[in-house]
Enzyme design. Structure first.
Site, PDB file in Angstrom:
ATOM      1  N   GLY A 167       5.450  50.195  73.841  1.00 37.83           N
ATOM      2  CA  GLY A 167       6.838  50.365  73.725  1.00 37.83           C
ATOM      3  C   GLY A 167       7.340  50.967  72.220  1.00 37.83           C
ATOM      4  O   GLY A 167       8.589  51.060  72.196  1.00 37.83           O
ATOM      5  N   LYS A 221       7.828  55.476  73.591  1.00 38.50           N
ATOM      6  CA  LYS A 221       9.112  55.960  73.426  1.00 38.50           C
ATOM      7  C   LYS A 221       9.108  57.432  73.278  1.00 38.50           C
ATOM      8  O   LYS A 221       9.911  58.305  73.856  1.00 38.50           O
ATOM      9  CB  LYS A 221       9.569  55.499  72.080  1.00 38.50           C
ATOM     10  CG  LYS A 221      10.418  54.152  72.275  1.00 38.50           C
ATOM     11  CD  LYS A 221      11.740  54.234  72.710  1.00 38.50           C
ATOM     12  CE  LYS A 221      12.574  53.001  72.880  1.00 38.50           C
ATOM     13  NZ  LYS A 221      12.008  51.770  73.410  1.00 38.50           N
ATOM     14  N   ASP A 229      17.393  50.435  75.961  1.00 38.47           N
ATOM     15  CA  ASP A 229      17.379  49.925  74.538  1.00 38.47           C
ATOM     16  C   ASP A 229      17.401  51.174  73.774  1.00 38.47           C
ATOM     17  O   ASP A 229      17.403  52.298  74.106  1.00 38.47           O
ATOM     18  CB  ASP A 229      16.200  49.317  74.187  1.00 38.47           C
ATOM     19  CG  ASP A 229      14.949  50.218  74.666  1.00 38.47           C
ATOM     20  OD1 ASP A 229      14.794  50.901  75.559  1.00 38.47           O
ATOM     21  OD2 ASP A 229      13.797  50.129  73.667  1.00 38.47           O
ATOM     22  N   ASP A 230      18.013  50.917  72.621  1.00 42.23           N
ATOM     23  CA  ASP A 230      18.178  51.985  71.769  1.00 42.23           C
ATOM     24  C   ASP A 230      18.897  53.205  72.177  1.00 42.23           C
ATOM     25  O   ASP A 230      18.648  54.466  71.876  1.00 42.23           O
ATOM     26  CB  ASP A 230      16.868  52.587  71.025  1.00 42.23           C
ATOM     27  CG  ASP A 230      15.958  51.409  70.249  1.00 42.23           C
ATOM     28  OD1 ASP A 230      16.843  50.176  70.186  1.00 42.23           O
ATOM     29  OD2 ASP A 230      15.089  51.542  69.792  1.00 42.23           O
ATOM     30  N   TYR A 238      19.624  43.743  73.729  1.00 42.02           N
ATOM     31  CA  TYR A 238      18.335  43.208  73.893  1.00 42.02           C
ATOM     32  C   TYR A 238      17.918  42.003  72.973  1.00 42.02           C
ATOM     33  O   TYR A 238      16.748  41.420  72.980  1.00 42.02           O
ATOM     34  CB  TYR A 238      17.443  44.261  74.043  1.00 42.02           C
ATOM     35  CG  TYR A 238      16.841  44.934  73.012  1.00 42.02           C
ATOM     36  CD1 TYR A 238      16.356  44.667  71.750  1.00 42.02           C
ATOM     37  CD2 TYR A 238      17.536  46.321  73.038  1.00 42.02           C
ATOM     38  CE1 TYR A 238      16.162  45.304  70.795  1.00 42.02           C
ATOM     39  CE2 TYR A 238      17.311  47.055  71.823  1.00 42.02           C
ATOM     40  CZ  TYR A 238      16.663  46.764  70.840  1.00 42.02           C
ATOM     41  OH  TYR A 238      16.505  47.545  69.707  1.00 42.02           O
ATOM     42  N   ASP A 257       6.018  50.258  63.999  1.00 50.14           N
ATOM     43  CA  ASP A 257       6.606  51.809  64.054  1.00 50.14           C
ATOM     44  C   ASP A 257       7.797  51.930  63.073  1.00 50.14           C
ATOM     45  O   ASP A 257       8.223  53.014  62.931  1.00 50.14           O
ATOM     46  CB  ASP A 257       6.946  52.198  65.434  1.00 50.14           C
ATOM     47  CG  ASP A 257       8.088  51.249  66.163  1.00 50.14           C
ATOM     48  OD1 ASP A 257       8.408  50.117  65.449  1.00 50.14           O
ATOM     49  OD2 ASP A 257       8.294  51.557  67.173  1.00 50.14           O
ATOM     50  N   ASN A 312       4.755  44.176  72.075  1.00 54.09           N
ATOM     51  CA  ASN A 312       4.915  45.651  71.544  1.00 54.09           C
ATOM     52  C   ASN A 312       4.135  45.974  70.139  1.00 54.09           C
ATOM     53  O   ASN A 312       4.795  45.467  69.373  1.00 54.09           O
ATOM     54  CB  ASN A 312       6.345  45.930  71.751  1.00 54.09           C
ATOM     55  CG  ASN A 312       6.547  47.557  71.184  1.00 54.09           C
ATOM     56  OD1 ASN A 312       5.673  48.305  71.582  1.00 54.09           O
ATOM     57  ND2 ASN A 312       7.654  47.648  70.324  1.00 54.09           N
TER      58      ASN A 312
END
Ligand code: GDL
Length: 689
Positions: free
Chosen positions: A21, A52, A128-129, A173, A239, A267
């Site tokens: 993820g 992503k 998310d995001d 989240y 990341d 993740n």
């Protein structure tokens, strides 16, 4: 058909495994297949497909897969099945979906239908995001963003026939994203009430990257969500910082959580191979069974989990990983095993491995280059250097601590004298630790499994360079540096100022980037600097005596009479520092130092007073861990002294006061003044104006 409010059956298995993820380059199909093998071997059961930056997962979520892509996905889904891993296909439509447009809902269903045709049975919708602001059409159709997401998620879930596994990732989240709090978040309450009970909800814990996840925090969110969450754990995700990699064990999640959660998916790092530790230790954690399992009797510490030891889990993982490093992944390439020294050369005779026609050096020739095999100790060191987001491994902590001590206890900066015996022996130990990093790097670079090495390469190169710089710096302080190892030269190579533009930005900001995070508590205090007024005298005296200790230290410093209020500071030359508790520091000066010298009958030579006519002193309480307020006070004081016409200022310091010596030394402008007449153990540092 399920309705909001009813609960999911208790028989469902605990979801455990990996979520791909992260942002950046997705893993390859081969790597994913390798992952399924490992998951099966280690007892993990799920894989959430959510890369992503895969076009068709997020940015072009509406686009169907081409026949070539379909073929690959079909093979992947079937590989997961073969290894008993539940393949959960996730889609992230939140960047640009219009929830109220039926065409958009149809596009989403069509895409998921296609993946269902590939053999996939488990699905997930991720929000998310993304922007929280709804477009005009959605604002008209839904009373809130949460209602829009709930509506489309329930519709898709039912369209797909209420799959056994269906996951939803909320926009809020983790606890820090919830306003005002988790229990009072209207977003989370709407999601909890509205989502059909067969839908599980992902949650990253108190933060995006959670240091710890407590049982209480999970009980709290469970009651809002009306179901236990599935943890999407970012503890090993890297990341967000290209210099970091996480090779420490799964940690600070009590095993008591297992019975309170619906599952855990990690993740991890973007690089596939280094995730051996992250996934292996998660698998060990999942096996800890608080109900019927064996207590780990060797563990005495009350703080520790009785059913899981991160340290032991790490050793287990590294022991198995070591074998992977030693297996060559280069069919047809040079047989590296044959070149490894010692153990391996006994097992496999050189002739058979090298094949016909290989070069064999003659009696006077250079011997072939051989490498020591990698050891478990090397991997432990590697993991210590790249441990976890909020914690360095033990060896890394020791190295930082020793470097700090060597820096602060070096006498070279002040007196030009030789270092003490203790300093030299600690410098040698520090050097040995640095050497171990270099040796580990050499053995890793020669490991037969090149794929693992290449995933690690940038990181180990970076740490080797960083350690090398620290090593040269300490050698220089000890007077043993070679000219080529000089840390500061006039025309340094680019590796002397590491980190590129981003490094420059970090160095310009308070805290100097990452490292201080681990050495000081977070700096949240707000400081005010204001002119000193007579009412502050008592508080200033208090700070002075607190910093002196219970007894007046003899012989006195010239500035003591200033701090003790016996001599008044010159006009415009007195400042105090305040935080939310009260006065926590001061800076005082005399533009003409003579009265202070006379007060304690200190003979200061005329030549010193000519260059440095003014005297100053600064003190801050230990609770001020940030050096910048004191720096700013000094800056303001010096500019007042300068405007009084003075050519220079000096301060007196005790040699034992390493904190202040370090402070003045790092300011850069102050240097030791050679002056006779100073009592032993007192030094003077001055700056020209
Ligand atoms: C996130 C992203 C995730 C990313 C991670 C670490 C979730 C639910 N989403 O917020 O894609 O990899 O942070 O940077 O965690």
């Amino acid at each position: 058909m399920s309705t909001p409010g009813s609960t999911k059956t208790q028989t469902t298995r605990f979801i455990s495994g990996v979520v791909e993820g992260f942002y950046g380059r997705p893993w390859t199909m081969e790597q994913r297949t390798e992952l399924f093998k490992r998951e099966q071997k280690w007892g993990l059961n799920s894989y959430l497909y959510a890369p992503k930056d895969d076009y068709k997962h997020r940015m072009y979520w509406r686009d169907l897969y081409s026949p070539e892509e379909a073929e690959q996905l079909i093979a992947l889904i079937s590989a997961a099945k073969q290894h008993n891993v539940d393949f959960i296909y996730a889609i992230s439509p939140g960047l640009d979906i219009t929830f109220s447009n039926p065409k958009e809902v149809a596009a989403l269903k069509r895409k998921l239908d296609q993946v269902k045709e590939f053999g996939c049975r488990s699905f997930s919708l991720l929000f998310d995001d993304i922007e929280r602001e709804m477009c005009a059409a959605d604002k008209q159709a839904f009373s809130s963003f949460a209602h829009a997401q709930v509506s489309i998620t329930n519709a898709v879930y039912q369209h797909l026939g209420e799959p056994e596994t269906f996951l939803f990732c909320p926009t809020d989240y983790c606890a820090v994203y919830c306003t005002p709090t988790v229990p009072l978040s209207s977003y989370l309450n709407t999601v909890g009430e509205g989502l059909l009970p067969g839908i599980d909800i992902l949650w990253t814990g108190p933060k995006v990257v959670s240091n710890k996840i407590s049982v209480e925090s999970i009980e709290e969110v469970t009651s809002v969500l009306r179901r236990p969450p599935v943890i999407w754990d970012n503890i090993h995700a890297n990341d967000y910082d290209p210099q970091r990699l996480f090779l420490g064990p799964f940690k600070d999640r009590p095993t008591e959580l297992i019975s309170k959660l619906r599952g855990v998916l990690t993740n991890p790092n973007c690089e596939f191979h280094p995730n051996f530790v992250a996934i292996h230790t998660l698998a060990t954690w999942c096996k800890a069974n608080t109900e019927g399992g064996q207590r780990d009797v060797e563990m005495g510490d009350e703080e520790e989990d009785l059913f899981y030891s991160p340290q032991k889990a790490l050793t287990l993982a590294l022991t198995e990983w070591l074998q992977e490093f030693l297996n060559t992944d280069q069919p047809g390439g040079p047989c590296l095993k044959a070149r490894l020294k010692k153990e391996l050369s006994d097992e496999e005779p050189m002739q058979t491995d090298m094949g016909e026609g290989s070069y064999v050096p003659g009696p006077g020739d250079n011997p072939l280059y051989t490498a020591e095999p990698l050891t478990l100790e090397d991997l432990k060191l590697l993991s210590d250097l790249f441990y976890l987001p909020y914690e360095h491994g033990q060896t890394a902590k020791n190295m930082l601590q020793e470097l700090d001590w060597l820096k602060n206890n070096s006498v070279a900066a002040t007196a030009g004298a030789d270092q003490t015996g203790e300093w030299c022996s600690r410098a040698q130990q520090f050097d040995d630790m640095c050497e171990a990093v270099v040796q580990m790097f050499n053995r890793l670079s020669n490991a037969p499994n090149r794929s693992i090495l290449y995933d690690l390469y940038n990181y180990i190169c970076d740490i080797k360079s960083g350690v090398g710089l620290a090593r040269s710096y300490i050698k220089n302080l000890g007077g043993r540096g070679r000219p080529s190892a000089q840390v500061i030269t006039r025309d340094p190579e680019p590796w002397m100022f590491r980190g590129g533009l981003s490094g420059e930005f970090q160095r310009m900001l308070p805290g100097h980037g990452n490292r201080d995070l681990f050495r000081h508590p977070p700096m949240t205090a707000v400081y005010t600097i204001r002119p000193y007024c007579p009412d502050d005298k008592v508080e200033v005296q208090k700070i002075f005596s607190e910093m002196q200790g219970p007894q007046m230290v003899q012989p006195p410093l010239m500035c003591d009479s200033l701090s003790a209020g016996e001599i008044s500071p010159s006009p415009q030359c007195a400042l105090v520092l305040e935080d939310d508790i009260g006065i926590c520091g001061y800076a005082l000066a005399l533009t003409d130092a003579k009265p202070a010298a006379a007060k304690i009958q200190r003979a200061v030579s005329d030549s010193v007073l000519k260059d440095f006519p003014s005297l100053l002193t600064v003190e801050v309480l230990p609770r001020v861990t940030d050096p910048s307020p004191a720096e700013r006070m000094i800056g303001r004081l010096l500019s007042s002294i300068r405007s009084s016409g003075s050519r220079g200022a000096f301060c007196e310091l005790r040699e034992s006061d390493q904190r202040m010596i370090h402070f003045y030394t790092t300011l850069g402008s102050f240097t030791p003044i050679k002056t006779s007449g100073l009592p032993q153990d007192i030094i003077a540092m001055g700056t020209s104006l």
